[in-house]
Design an enzyme around this catalytic site. Structure first.
Site, PDB file in Angstrom:
ATOM      1  N   GLU A  41     -16.166  96.303  -8.433  1.00 58.00           N
ATOM      2  CA  GLU A  41     -15.125  95.847  -9.365  1.00 58.00           C
ATOM      3  C   GLU A  41     -14.115  95.097  -8.521  1.00 58.00           C
ATOM      4  OE1 GLU A  41     -15.146  96.108 -12.517  1.00 58.00           O
ATOM      5  OE2 GLU A  41     -16.522  97.741 -12.970  1.00 58.00           O
TER       6      GLU A  41
ATOM      7  N   CYS B 130      -5.679  93.581 -11.764  1.00 59.80           N
ATOM      8  CA  CYS B 130      -6.903  92.781 -11.594  1.00 59.80           C
ATOM      9  C   CYS B 130      -7.193  91.976 -12.856  1.00 59.80           C
ATOM     10  CB  CYS B 130      -8.077  93.672 -11.223  1.00 59.80           C
ATOM     11  SG  CYS B 130      -8.361  95.012 -12.363  1.00 59.80           S
TER      12      CYS B 130
HETATM   13  P1  NDP Z   1      -8.826  96.065  -0.729  1.00 63.51           P
HETATM   14  O1  NDP Z   1     -10.116  95.374  -0.897  1.00 63.51           O
HETATM   15  O2  NDP Z   1      -7.957  95.701   0.408  1.00 63.51           O
HETATM   16  O3  NDP Z   1      -9.079  97.655  -0.568  1.00 63.51           O
HETATM   17  C1  NDP Z   1      -9.752  98.418  -1.546  1.00 63.51           C
HETATM   18  C2  NDP Z   1     -10.159  99.737  -0.926  1.00 63.51           C
HETATM   19  O4  NDP Z   1     -11.157  99.521   0.080  1.00 63.51           O
HETATM   20  C3  NDP Z   1      -9.028 100.488  -0.231  1.00 63.51           C
HETATM   21  O5  NDP Z   1      -9.173 101.876  -0.432  1.00 63.51           O
HETATM   22  C4  NDP Z   1      -9.262 100.132   1.218  1.00 63.51           C
HETATM   23  O6  NDP Z   1      -8.710 101.059   2.104  1.00 63.51           O
HETATM   24  C5  NDP Z   1     -10.768 100.171   1.284  1.00 63.51           C
HETATM   25  N1  NDP Z   1     -11.351  99.458   2.428  1.00 63.51           N
HETATM   26  C6  NDP Z   1     -10.775  98.540   3.237  1.00 63.51           C
HETATM   27  N2  NDP Z   1     -11.679  98.103   4.164  1.00 63.51           N
HETATM   28  C7  NDP Z   1     -12.843  98.745   3.916  1.00 63.51           C
HETATM   29  C8  NDP Z   1     -14.157  98.703   4.488  1.00 63.51           C
HETATM   30  N3  NDP Z   1     -14.440  97.904   5.503  1.00 63.51           N
HETATM   31  N4  NDP Z   1     -15.106  99.487   3.952  1.00 63.51           N
HETATM   32  C9  NDP Z   1     -14.842 100.286   2.899  1.00 63.51           C
HETATM   33  N5  NDP Z   1     -13.630 100.369   2.306  1.00 63.51           N
HETATM   34  C10 NDP Z   1     -12.642  99.614   2.810  1.00 63.51           C
HETATM   35  O7  NDP Z   1      -8.079  95.939  -2.122  1.00 63.51           O
HETATM   36  P2  NDP Z   1      -6.617  96.373  -2.515  1.00 63.51           P
HETATM   37  O8  NDP Z   1      -6.458  97.840  -2.271  1.00 63.51           O
HETATM   38  O9  NDP Z   1      -5.654  95.442  -1.876  1.00 63.51           O
HETATM   39  O10 NDP Z   1      -6.628  96.150  -4.101  1.00 63.51           O
HETATM   40  C11 NDP Z   1      -6.346  94.931  -4.694  1.00 63.51           C
HETATM   41  C12 NDP Z   1      -7.614  94.240  -5.137  1.00 63.51           C
HETATM   42  O11 NDP Z   1      -8.331  95.081  -6.007  1.00 63.51           O
HETATM   43  C13 NDP Z   1      -7.345  92.971  -5.921  1.00 63.51           C
HETATM   44  O12 NDP Z   1      -8.229  91.958  -5.531  1.00 63.51           O
HETATM   45  C14 NDP Z   1      -7.630  93.399  -7.355  1.00 63.51           C
HETATM   46  O13 NDP Z   1      -7.958  92.338  -8.211  1.00 63.51           O
HETATM   47  C15 NDP Z   1      -8.748  94.346  -7.160  1.00 63.51           C
HETATM   48  N6  NDP Z   1      -8.882  95.226  -8.311  1.00 63.51           N
HETATM   49  C16 NDP Z   1      -9.989  95.111  -9.110  1.00 63.51           C
HETATM   50  C17 NDP Z   1     -10.115  95.895 -10.229  1.00 63.51           C
HETATM   51  C18 NDP Z   1     -11.336  95.820 -11.090  1.00 63.51           C
HETATM   52  O14 NDP Z   1     -11.569  96.767 -11.834  1.00 63.51           O
HETATM   53  N7  NDP Z   1     -12.128  94.782 -11.066  1.00 63.51           N
HETATM   54  C19 NDP Z   1      -9.067  96.861 -10.611  1.00 63.51           C
HETATM   55  C20 NDP Z   1      -7.984  96.917  -9.709  1.00 63.51           C
HETATM   56  C21 NDP Z   1      -7.909  96.112  -8.597  1.00 63.51           C
HETATM   57  P3  NDP Z   1      -7.247 100.816   2.739  1.00 63.51           P
HETATM   58  O15 NDP Z   1      -6.308 100.531   1.607  1.00 63.51           O
HETATM   59  O16 NDP Z   1      -6.999 102.108   3.370  1.00 63.51           O
HETATM   60  O17 NDP Z   1      -7.390  99.643   3.658  1.00 63.51           O
END
Ligand code: NDP
Length: 514
Positions: A253, A287
């Site tokens: 997502e 999002c």
């Molecule tokens: P990120 O992609 O930065 O992070 C998402 C999650 O992945 C966090 O828990 C992060 O941990 C973790 N993560 C980071 N690096 C890795 C890795 N290499 N392997 C596995 N997990 C990892 O997104 P954001 O948290 O900044 O969220 C915003 C984004 O989410 C926007 O693009 C938004 O559009 C999208 N979004 C999509 C939705 C949907 O349903 N389609 C709903 C809500 C948001 P950590 O934070 O600890 O780095």
């Protein structure tokens, strides 16, 4: 037990298990004060958590649909009775207004109820017709749990977004290990503490691991039986690559660049109200937020005037009356600044807001910003801004609006405003997105029966609804021979003329169709 005591219990238990674990702080974006200190779970710690989840998964699956529904109902009751407590934590850790947090938690509770109630009818064993060639067999279909599902979530809707995977994965009979964003670990830990309190007999069916990106990466490698990832497209690619190593299936997502189409016959005031909410609520960190509007020439001027008037009433802040809070992730402010600067350099007009220091409502906040005449090639139209900004573009008609709305690599959601039902439905169907709302914004997310997910760079797979339940299962097909027929076609003992007889029958049944 108070919230603070509950949080300490989680942290202490995690640190006790891994005494050498590093820790990290989560801070309130509005004040910079520490909300909680959490362990950075390394690969060994994630592995141990998943191993416990595996044991619990067998226990959880053995409860059957009825037993699981009972416990999911207890969990939903627990959350519903503590909405204000959880909303207060969401407000402090994510920054959004308390009232918005209540809305987010309400939606999550509703999804929990739906998933628990509909799991049996969607996934339970059923007989299906066997067809002509297997007429001597009974055929059965059922959807079995995968085992342990790893959920990786973002910070913008720290309850609703992960719960879209957690509730459906649990209802389908899986155990869940959840890795919340490093910006909202306290909310994630609270959800797990609440589970342990509400469902003590299968407490390990839902656990949380905390840490930074590396902890999420470890969850992909451990491995689990599926990863449900919500976050940015960039991280989604990394997650998918990591999962490829262990052939772990993934649900992605990802982000969006959602558009609203305002047609000639739209209720302009309602469209403006929805666009402002869709773009600015939660500080635009949604999002499925509206980032672009395409309004036809017939309504453009009225629409811009209405949006401008409404946006001027918004006031970012951290108090109870504020319309939205600070940016949760400070680095996102730079992205918003870059998009606005890039747009204005290319000739766009800032009607209200902007990212200059004199427009700023304070450190950590972005003013609600409306941009006109933004070239379609600029970052503010092509890339996810994820801030309280909106571009409004005049188009000749709804067809041009649709063409521009669809000219994006993303395809998460969108909205259509038109008073003609047939026209609006047609535009909605042809919008290249997983979800579209007509004469409102974001509504599909609050309908538990509707699947949620995107196309293109917005990801694949679905949470919510029947599709969301099936997403966390494997289809199992079973046939049972009821009565032996005189001729068994799938045996070396079949008579020599059986193939000719079969060809004659097929010719009679299917051959007449042209
Ligand atoms: P990120 O992609 O930065 O992070 C998402 C999650 O992945 C966090 O828990 C992060 O941990 C973790 N993560 C980071 N690096 C890795 C890795 N290499 N392997 C596995 N997990 C990892 O997104 P954001 O948290 O900044 O969220 C915003 C984004 O989410 C926007 O693009 C938004 O559009 C999208 N979004 C999509 C939705 C949907 O349903 N389609 C709903 C809500 C948001 P950590 O934070 O600890 O780095």
């Amino acid at each position: 037990m108070s919230l603070a005591e509950q949080m300490d219990t989680v942290t202490d238990a995690a640190v006790d298990r891994h005494p050498t674990a590093e820790t990290f702080e989560s801070t309130a974006p509005a004040t910079g004060t520490v909300v909680g200190v959490f362990p950075v779970h390394d690969e060994a710690a994630v592995g141990e958590t998943v191993a416990r989840a595996r044991t619990a998964a067998a226990q959880w699956a053995a409860l059957g649909f009825g037993g699981r529904r009972e416990r999911l109902t207890a969990y939903r009751g627990y959350l519903a009775r503590r909405m204000h407590e959880l909303a207060d934590l969401v407000h402090r850790e994510n920054g959004k207004p308390h009232a918005d947090a209540i809305l987010e938690i309400s939606l999550s509770v509703d999804h929990l109820a739906w998933a628990a109630k509909h799991a049996r009818t969607t996934l339970g064993p059923r007989k299906v017709p066997s067809g002509m060639l297997a007429a001597d067999h009974a055929s059965y279909l059922e959807y079995q749990p995968l085992g342990v599902v790893g959920v990786i979530g973002p910070w913008n809707y720290p309850v609703f977004t992960p719960m879209g995977s957690i509730a459906y994965a649990l209802a389908a009979g899986n155990a869940v290990v959840f890795k919340p964003s490093e910006f909202t670990p306290a909310v994630g830990a609270w959800l797990a503490v609440a589970w342990r309190a509400a469902v003590p007999d299968v407490a390990d069916a839902f656990q949380v691991v905390t840490g930074l990106g590396a902890t999420g990466a470890a969850l992909c490698r451990v491995p689990v039986d599926k990863i449900a990832f919500t976050g940015s497209a960039a991280t989604g690619r990394k997650v998918m690559a990591a999962c490829a190593e262990t052939l772990t299936p993934v649900l992605l997502e990802l982000g969006g660049k959602d558009a609203m189409i305002v047609d000639d016959d739209a209720d302009v005031a309602a469209a403006a109200d929805a666009a402002v909410w869709g773009a600015m609520s939660n500080g635009g960190q949604t999002c499925i937020g509206i980032e672009r509007v395409y309004a036809t020439s017939a309504v453009y001027d009225r629409f811009v005037a209405e949006v401008t008037a409404q946006v001027q009433k918004l006031r970012p802040g951290s108090d109870d009356e504020a319309t939205y809070g600070p940016m949760t992730m400070p680095s996102q402010i730079d992205v918003v600044r870059r998009h606005v600067a890039d747009a204005t350099a290319a000739g766009a007009r800032v009607v209200t807001g902007g990212t200059d220091d004199d427009a700023s409502p304070g450190e950590g906040y972005v003013a609600p910003t409306v941009l006109l005449d933004v070239p379609e090639t600029s970052a503010a139209v092509r890339e996810e801004t994820f801030g309280p900004t909106l571009t409004i573009t005049e188009v000749a008609d709804a067809e041009e609006a649709l063409e521009r709305a669809n000219a994006t690599s993303y395809g998460l959601a969108g909205a259509v405003f038109s008073t003609s039902r047939g026209r609006a439905m047609d535009l909605a169907r042809r919008m290249r997105s997983g979800m579209t709302s007509i004469n409102s914004v974001l509504t599909f997310a609050s309908v538990p029966a509707l699947p949620f997910g995107g196309v293109g760079e917005s990801g694949f797979g679905r949470i919510h609804g029947e599709d969301g339940l099936k997403e966390f299962t494997r289809a199992k097909a079973i046939t049972r021979r009821r009565v032996p027929l005189p001729v068994n076609l799938m045996s070396f003992g079949r008579p020599a003329n059986a193939a000719d007889a079969l060809a004659r029958v097929m010719g009679m049944v299917h051959g007449r169709h042209r």
